[in-house]
Motif scaffolding. Structure first.
Motif, short mmCIF file in Angstrom:
data_model
loop_
_atom_site.label_atom_id
_atom_site.label_comp_id
_atom_site.label_asym_id
_atom_site.label_seq_id
_atom_site.Cartn_x
_atom_site.Cartn_y
_atom_site.Cartn_z
N LEU A 157 47.85 16.76 -38.08
CA LEU A 157 47.65 17.71 -39.17
C LEU A 157 48.38 17.26 -40.44
O LEU A 157 48.02 17.63 -41.55
CB LEU A 157 48.21 19.05 -38.71
N TYR A 158 49.44 16.48 -40.26
CA TYR A 158 50.20 16.01 -41.43
C TYR A 158 49.79 14.61 -41.84
O TYR A 158 50.47 13.97 -42.63
CB TYR A 158 51.71 16.11 -41.15
N GLY A 159 48.66 14.14 -41.29
CA GLY A 159 48.17 12.83 -41.68
C GLY A 159 49.02 11.71 -41.12
O GLY A 159 48.90 10.56 -41.54
N ILE A 160 49.91 12.05 -40.16
CA ILE A 160 50.74 10.99 -39.56
C ILE A 160 50.03 10.46 -38.32
O ILE A 160 49.59 11.24 -37.48
CB ILE A 160 52.14 11.53 -39.17
N GLN A 161 49.88 9.16 -38.25
CA GLN A 161 49.24 8.55 -37.09
C GLN A 161 50.22 7.52 -36.54
O GLN A 161 50.20 6.37 -36.95
CB GLN A 161 47.95 7.85 -37.52
N PRO A 162 51.12 7.98 -35.63
CA PRO A 162 52.20 7.10 -35.20
C PRO A 162 51.72 5.70 -34.80
O PRO A 162 52.37 4.72 -35.14
CB PRO A 162 52.81 7.83 -34.01
N GLU A 163 50.57 5.60 -34.13
CA GLU A 163 50.11 4.28 -33.67
C GLU A 163 49.75 3.40 -34.87
O GLU A 163 50.15 2.24 -34.93
CB GLU A 163 48.89 4.40 -32.75
N LEU A 164 49.01 3.98 -35.83
CA LEU A 164 48.58 3.18 -36.98
C LEU A 164 49.72 2.96 -37.97
O LEU A 164 49.86 1.90 -38.55
CB LEU A 164 47.44 3.89 -37.71
N ASP A 165 50.50 4.02 -38.20
CA ASP A 165 51.55 3.94 -39.22
C ASP A 165 52.82 3.28 -38.70
O ASP A 165 53.77 3.09 -39.44
CB ASP A 165 51.94 5.35 -39.71
#
Ligand SMILES: Nc1ncnc2c1ncn2[C@@H]1O[C@H](COP(=O)(O)OP(=O)(O)OP(=O)(O)O)[C@@H](O)[C@H]1O
Ligand SMILES: [Mg+2]
Length: 393
Positions: A157-165
């Protein structure tokens, strides 16, 4: 060789097929997410109307207008030709500071940790957690949202993508080996002032496997302390926040139990349908048994409050009304007075990874948006009231 065996050897096994399909979906999804939301892109936040600002700051609109006329208030970012004023969330904070209306906890008021639980999938845990955390942040509380679900819906929901980022997740703080990192390394800011998040990712699931192993190991006390793992992590940031909202996974495993032992209060989300209520009664029985055995180990869970919250409620649906009545007749004192109504405004906002506090009212018919906001605000205001009561205010 018999014919059937020959055919089955020629075809890929079920395991091979689902592995192939899983990785295909995953890489296509990564591409989609990458296009829609490039890594490290900052999500922005809409402006708030004078009426919203007055509500969140806790003063009347006419008072704000008067301040403005006297040149004492905060200059709104946008004033339309018709005189409508729009403020940023940061300006709302400035105004609160100017009027000395910040609700931060003081003295002996302890950090509130609200766990949102139920092992029934889709009961509205993430929707409730997201709206509650944002409402409290907009109301001026310093909020930490914790995503404890390996599915990482709240994180997304916060646009955080742990794998990608390549952002660390809460697993790094909870893990039992020497790679453990303090929670301060994990916390990320969000597009809301006063609101930070501890992101989740799939790796969190490891905690479910590693905890029983750690408990078996005789050479470490880590295992015994699994109950206190979140509570201990939070002591590092105790002075930075007023409230922590924990979105739990839809299972009664070690993650949920660890959240419950750190919690000062619990919200159990319930969709008022027969099957959901039956599942919830199983959840309560299992949870009760586990908590009893944890108490046997010397850890007691004592809460300031706990409440059942009715979610996705359809007031015109007679069986749902009956189910709400049924629950009310049993646990009146533990039911939230306000229900979260089902609304296309909530589900549509969810499709674009947004909440009611993020979407523009003009995207919906005003009645649809207003009805959903009224219900959500009422639920969240009730929680804020319980929180203030726990602080003895
Ligand atoms: N008040 C509501 N009105 C309409 N749709 C809703 C509402 N609350 C939740 N939903 C929708 O129901 C679905 C499930 O909600 P949500 O993800 O919050 O449940 P959950 O309990 O977190 O699920 P999980 O157990 O998988 O974590 C979502 O698609 C969400 O958009
Ligand atoms: Mg969820």
């Amino acid at each position: 060789m018999n014919v059937r065996k020959a055919i089955s050897e020629a075809l890929p096994s079920f395991a091979e097929t689902i592995l192939d399909q899983g990785s295909e979906i995953s890489s296509k999804l990564d591409m989609l997410r990458f296009e829609k939301f490039p890594p490290n892109a900052q999500k922005s936040l809409r402006l708030f109307t004078l009426a919203e600002v007055a509500d969140f700051v806790g003063v009347s609109q006419s008072y704000l207008k008067k301040l403005h006329l006297q040149g004492k208030g905060v200059e709104p970012t946008t004033v339309t030709a018709s005189g409508r004023r729009y403020y940023t969330a940061e300006q709302m904070d400035e105004l609160r500071a100017l009027l000395d209306r910040q609700p931060h906890r003081k003295g002996s008021e302890k950090l509130q940790v609200i766990a949102v639980v139920n092992f029934k999938g889709g009961s509205g845990k993430t929707t409730t957690s997201a709206h509650l955390a944002q409402y409290l942040a907009l109301s001026g509380y310093r909020v930490l949202a914790v995503d404890l679900d390996p599915q990482a819906s709240l994180t997304a929901l916060y646009g955080i993508q742990p794998e990608l980022d390549e952002k660390p997740s809460f697993y790094e703080t909870l893990r039992y080996d020497e790679k453990r990192r303090p929670i301060t390394d994990i916390i990320q800011p969000t597009n809301f002032p006063n609101l930070d998040i501890v992101p989740a990712n799939l790796e969190l699931q490891e905690y479910e496997y590693e905890t029983p192993l750690a408990m078996q190991r005789k050479d470490t006390t880590d295992g015994k302390l699994f109950y206190t793992r979140i509570g201990t992590a939070l002591t590092d940031v105790d002075d930075r926040y007023d409230v922590v909202v924990v979105d739990c996974p839809p299972q009664l495993g070690y993650l949920t139990l660890t959240a419950l032992t750190a919690a000062t209060s619990v919200l159990i989300t319930v969709h008022p349908q027969m099957l959901d209520i039956m599942s919830m009664s199983q959840f309560l029985l299992m949870l009760g048994d586990i908590l009893k055995s944890i108490e046997g180990a010397g850890v007691s869970v004592s809460l300031d409050w706990f409440r059942y919250l009715i979610t996705r409620y359809e007031p015109m649906d007679i069986p749902q009304q009956q189910m709400v009545g049924f629950m009310q007749s049993m646990f009146a004192q533990h039911m939230m007075r306000n229900h979260m109504v089902k609304s296309t405004a909530v589900s549509d906002a969810g499709l674009t990874k947004q909440t009611l506090y993020e979407v523009e009212r003009s995207q919906f018919s005003p009645a649809t948006y207003d009805r959903a906001r009224e219900s959500t605000d009422a639920v969240n205001a009730e929680v804020a009231e319980l929180m203030r009561k726990a602080w003895g205010r």
